[in-house]
Design a protein around this motif. Structure first.
Motif, short mmCIF file in Angstrom:
data_model
loop_
_atom_site.label_atom_id
_atom_site.label_comp_id
_atom_site.label_asym_id
_atom_site.label_seq_id
_atom_site.Cartn_x
_atom_site.Cartn_y
_atom_site.Cartn_z
N PRO A 188 45.18 42.35 37.53
CA PRO A 188 44.20 42.13 38.62
C PRO A 188 44.43 43.10 39.78
CG PRO A 188 45.10 40.05 37.85
CD PRO A 188 45.90 41.11 37.19
N ILE A 189 43.30 43.47 40.42
CA ILE A 189 43.34 44.43 41.53
C ILE A 189 44.07 43.84 42.74
CG2 ILE A 189 41.88 45.65 43.21
CD1 ILE A 189 42.04 46.97 40.46
N HIS A 190 43.99 42.53 42.95
CA HIS A 190 44.67 41.97 44.13
C HIS A 190 46.19 41.98 43.97
CE1 HIS A 190 44.58 38.17 41.72
NE2 HIS A 190 45.69 37.92 42.37
N ILE A 191 46.67 42.25 42.76
CA ILE A 191 48.11 42.38 42.52
C ILE A 191 48.52 43.85 42.53
CG2 ILE A 191 49.93 42.03 40.78
CD1 ILE A 191 48.43 39.51 39.90
N ASN A 192 47.73 44.70 41.92
CA ASN A 192 48.05 46.13 41.83
C ASN A 192 46.75 46.93 41.84
OD1 ASN A 192 48.92 48.70 41.20
ND2 ASN A 192 50.10 48.11 39.40
N LYS A 251 28.97 46.30 48.54
CA LYS A 251 29.86 47.14 49.36
C LYS A 251 30.96 47.73 48.49
CE LYS A 251 29.20 44.45 53.58
NZ LYS A 251 29.85 43.49 54.51
N LYS A 252 31.34 48.99 48.80
CA LYS A 252 32.40 49.66 48.06
C LYS A 252 33.60 49.87 48.98
CE LYS A 252 29.63 51.93 44.54
NZ LYS A 252 29.33 53.18 43.82
N PRO A 253 34.80 49.53 48.53
CA PRO A 253 35.98 49.71 49.38
C PRO A 253 36.28 51.19 49.58
CG PRO A 253 36.64 48.99 47.19
CD PRO A 253 35.14 48.92 47.23
N ALA A 254 36.80 51.52 50.78
CA ALA A 254 37.08 52.91 51.10
C ALA A 254 38.45 53.35 50.60
CB ALA A 254 36.99 53.12 52.61
N SER A 255 39.34 52.41 50.33
CA SER A 255 40.70 52.77 49.90
C SER A 255 41.24 51.70 48.97
CB SER A 255 41.62 52.91 51.12
OG SER A 255 41.75 51.64 51.76
N ASP A 256 42.36 52.00 48.31
CA ASP A 256 43.00 51.02 47.44
C ASP A 256 43.47 49.80 48.23
OD1 ASP A 256 42.56 52.69 45.36
OD2 ASP A 256 44.64 53.38 45.14
N GLU A 257 43.96 50.04 49.46
CA GLU A 257 44.43 48.93 50.29
C GLU A 257 43.29 47.98 50.64
OE1 GLU A 257 45.07 52.15 50.91
OE2 GLU A 257 47.16 52.11 50.19
N GLU A 258 42.13 48.55 50.98
CA GLU A 258 40.97 47.71 51.30
C GLU A 258 40.49 46.97 50.05
OE1 GLU A 258 36.39 48.03 53.00
OE2 GLU A 258 37.63 49.85 52.90
N ALA A 259 40.51 47.65 48.91
CA ALA A 259 40.10 47.01 47.65
C ALA A 259 41.02 45.84 47.33
CB ALA A 259 40.12 48.03 46.52
N GLN A 260 42.32 46.04 47.51
CA GLN A 260 43.28 44.97 47.24
C GLN A 260 43.05 43.79 48.15
OE1 GLN A 260 47.28 46.42 47.01
NE2 GLN A 260 48.11 44.50 46.24
N LYS A 261 42.77 44.07 49.42
CA LYS A 261 42.53 43.00 50.40
C LYS A 261 41.26 42.22 50.05
CE LYS A 261 41.49 42.29 55.26
NZ LYS A 261 40.90 42.93 56.45
N LEU A 262 40.18 42.94 49.71
CA LEU A 262 38.92 42.27 49.37
C LEU A 262 39.07 41.43 48.10
CD1 LEU A 262 36.38 45.18 50.02
CD2 LEU A 262 36.58 43.06 51.33
N ALA A 263 39.76 41.99 47.10
CA ALA A 263 39.97 41.25 45.85
C ALA A 263 40.81 40.01 46.09
CB ALA A 263 40.63 42.16 44.82
N LYS A 264 41.82 40.12 46.95
CA LYS A 264 42.67 38.97 47.28
C LYS A 264 41.87 37.89 47.99
CE LYS A 264 46.70 36.87 47.90
NZ LYS A 264 47.27 36.08 46.79
N GLU A 265 40.99 38.29 48.91
CA GLU A 265 40.15 37.31 49.63
C GLU A 265 39.24 36.56 48.66
OE1 GLU A 265 38.09 39.62 52.54
OE2 GLU A 265 39.83 39.75 53.89
#
Length: 516
Positions: free
Chosen positions: A241-245, A347-361
């Motif tokens: 999963p993206i919220h993990i890695n 919406k598309k995340p701008a970075s891996d960190e933002e993607a991880q945060k959105l997926a975790k939420e």
């Protein structure tokens, strides 16, 4: 001169008889209704007295008004729980869904022991805040594969489609133009499974040759050589999963050889191999519960479901209840894990960190009301609902303790082998398909039977939910077929649903795209 009056109108005759008297409107009684939340049983509004024949749409308007959501109304589905009947046949409905009115669907229900004098508890379940339009027509028939199409999967954003076929090729299709994009050649046998990374950067395919291959969906070129190690064909693939890695998710592959391998996409080597099963591993799922690195769920022909720590491959639990091969597995988090940071807003995340945060939420939002649940389906004609990690949700804090390795419930009713089971995207429902030509709907959190959907005249191989959890091609407010989509000239082996598009493929070697 006298004025001539027009001749009298001829009286309308009905089969030789005069017009019947118009029927007087049937009197309806008033009832007292208490609206309760389906989530936790909390009271949504004080009891109200209203006519029993108020329509379902009227109830929806009333609930939105009482909860002060007039400006942005939320769609609801309504049902009343039926009293338990010891003499009811197996598979009898446990709730009365209100599709017309309380008078027609509840007071008129043969097993509902409810009178107009009772306070009627109506459970309200909010539907998605967005609505998927039902597919009604075939917009494209795409040729290219020269053998039956065995698997199909939309990318997380819904812009691309991947299909795998018996012609040893996978293909990519552009869904904006509905045209072929790339041919992915490399496998030496049938392509049995395709799986998108949730960030849509990579596509994984598994073949009958025992190889796993990675592809760049933008160019259609392979990412390195095949990942080799399995001695028999690949049965299933699952990404971390993206919220993990979010940077470099690992990939898990299961095989007929009885093992599961977890691959690093950076080193292109197997990090570890899970070898606890004594027969073919038919499904692998990478869940988000159980710890920082998530867990792996595996279902096997040795009649067990096993749960493993995803960091080092340590066995955690073995679930032994099935009497035959376990062939299908679903998590109530499947949809949010598959789509990662992408939701209906586009919406598309701008970075891996933002993607991880959105997926975790998105993942945490689902777990606020329920822990990560698993349903397993077997050739023993039954399914089991499991909750291996009840502590993963705050909603389970006050719930009675339940043994981890014991199922919450056993789902019975199918007369033949289970071919596929799938949770709805919101996790509130589950649907199972079987070789008995039927689809059954179950409550996702309790496993209670809700309805049987009949209409197919052959075995049902595959299921797909709409993203708003309202449709399974069938309408889940009425449990009636929403739309029949004819067009394939032979058996349909795979189907997927994204936005308002449905894709299907099968033995006739064509991909069909259906939309409104």
């Amino acid at each position: 001169m006298a004025t001539l009056l027009p001749p009298p109108k001829r009286q309308k005759v009905y089969h030789g008889n005069t017009q019947p008297e118009p029927e007087a409107p049937t009197p309806t009684s008033n009832i007292i209704v208490q609206f309760l939340s389906e989530e936790d049983g909390s009271v949504l509004a004080p009891p109200v007295s209203l006519p029993a024949n108020v329509s379902r749409e009227g109830l929806e308007t009333l609930v939105n008004r009482l909860s002060k959501q007039d400006e942005d109304p939320v769609p609801f589905s309504f049902h009343v729980k039926l009293p338990e009947d010891k003499f009811a046949p197996p598979g009898a409905p446990t709730q009365a869904v209100i599709s017309k009115s309380i008078e027609a669907d509840v007071l008129g229900h043969p097993t509902a022991d409810i009178t107009p004098e009772d306070i009627i508890n109506v459970y309200c379940s909010p539907q998605s805040v967005f609505r998927v339009r039902p597919a009604t027509r075939c917009s494209s028939t795409l040729s290219g594969h020269t053998s039956p199409i065995l698997c199909a999967s939309f990318s997380p954003t819904g812009n691309l489609l991947a299909t795998g076929s018996g012609d040893t090729n996978a293909r990519l299709w552009n869904l904006n133009t509905e045209t072929p994009s790339h041919v992915l050649s490399g496998h030496k046998g049938w392509v049995l499974c395709v799986e998108w990374e949730a960030m849509e950067r990579k596509l994984a395919t598994g073949g009958h040759d025992g190889h796993v291959r990675l592809w760049d969906p933008k160019t259609g070129s392979p990412i390195g050589d095949a990942l080799k190690g399995h001695s028999k064909w690949i049965t299933s693939l699952s990404w971390e999963p993206i919220h993990i890695n979010a940077t470099a998710p690992r990939l898990a592959s299961s095989s007929k050889d009885g093992t599961v391998r977890v691959w690093s996409t950076l080193t292109r080597r197997a990090e570890y191999t899970l070898g606890g099963h004594s027969a073919s591993v038919n499904v692998v799922k990478w869940g988000g519960g159980g710890g920082k690195h998530g867990v792996l769920y595996t279902a096997s022909s040795d009649r067990t479901v096993r749960i493993w720590d995803a960091e080092q491959g340590r066995p955690l639990h073995t679930l032994k209840e099935h009497a035959h091969w376990v062939t299908t597995l679903t998590l109530n988090t499947d949809f949010v894990l598959r789509t990662g940071p992408f939701d209906h807003t586009g919406k598309k995340p701008a970075s891996d960190e933002e993607a991880q945060k959105l997926a975790k939420e998105r993942y945490d939002a689902l777990l606020r009301t329920t822990p990560e649940l698993v349903i397993s389906g077997s050739d023993d004609h039954t399914l089991f609902l499991w909750s291996p990690f009840p502590a993963s949700s705050p909603a389970s804090a006050d719930a009675p303790k339940h043994p981890t390795t014991k199922p919450i419930s056993r789902l019975t009713g199918h007369q033949r082998q289970i071919s596929h089971v799938l949770f709805s995207p919101d996790g509130k429902w589950a649907a199972s398909a079987a070789w008995d030509n039927s689809v059954r709907i179950w409550e996702g959190r309790t496993g209670k039977f809700v309805a049987t959907l009949r209409g197919h005249v052959g075995a049902v191989y595959r299921l797909a939910w709409s993203a708003d959890s309202r449709m399974l091609i069938w309408d889940l407010k009425t449990y009636k077929i929403k739309m029949d989509l004819p067009g394939h000239t032979d058996e349909v082996y795979c189907v997927d649903f994204v936005a308002d598009k449905v894709v299907s493929g099968g033995r006739d070697r064509t991909v069909k795209i259906w939309k409104n």
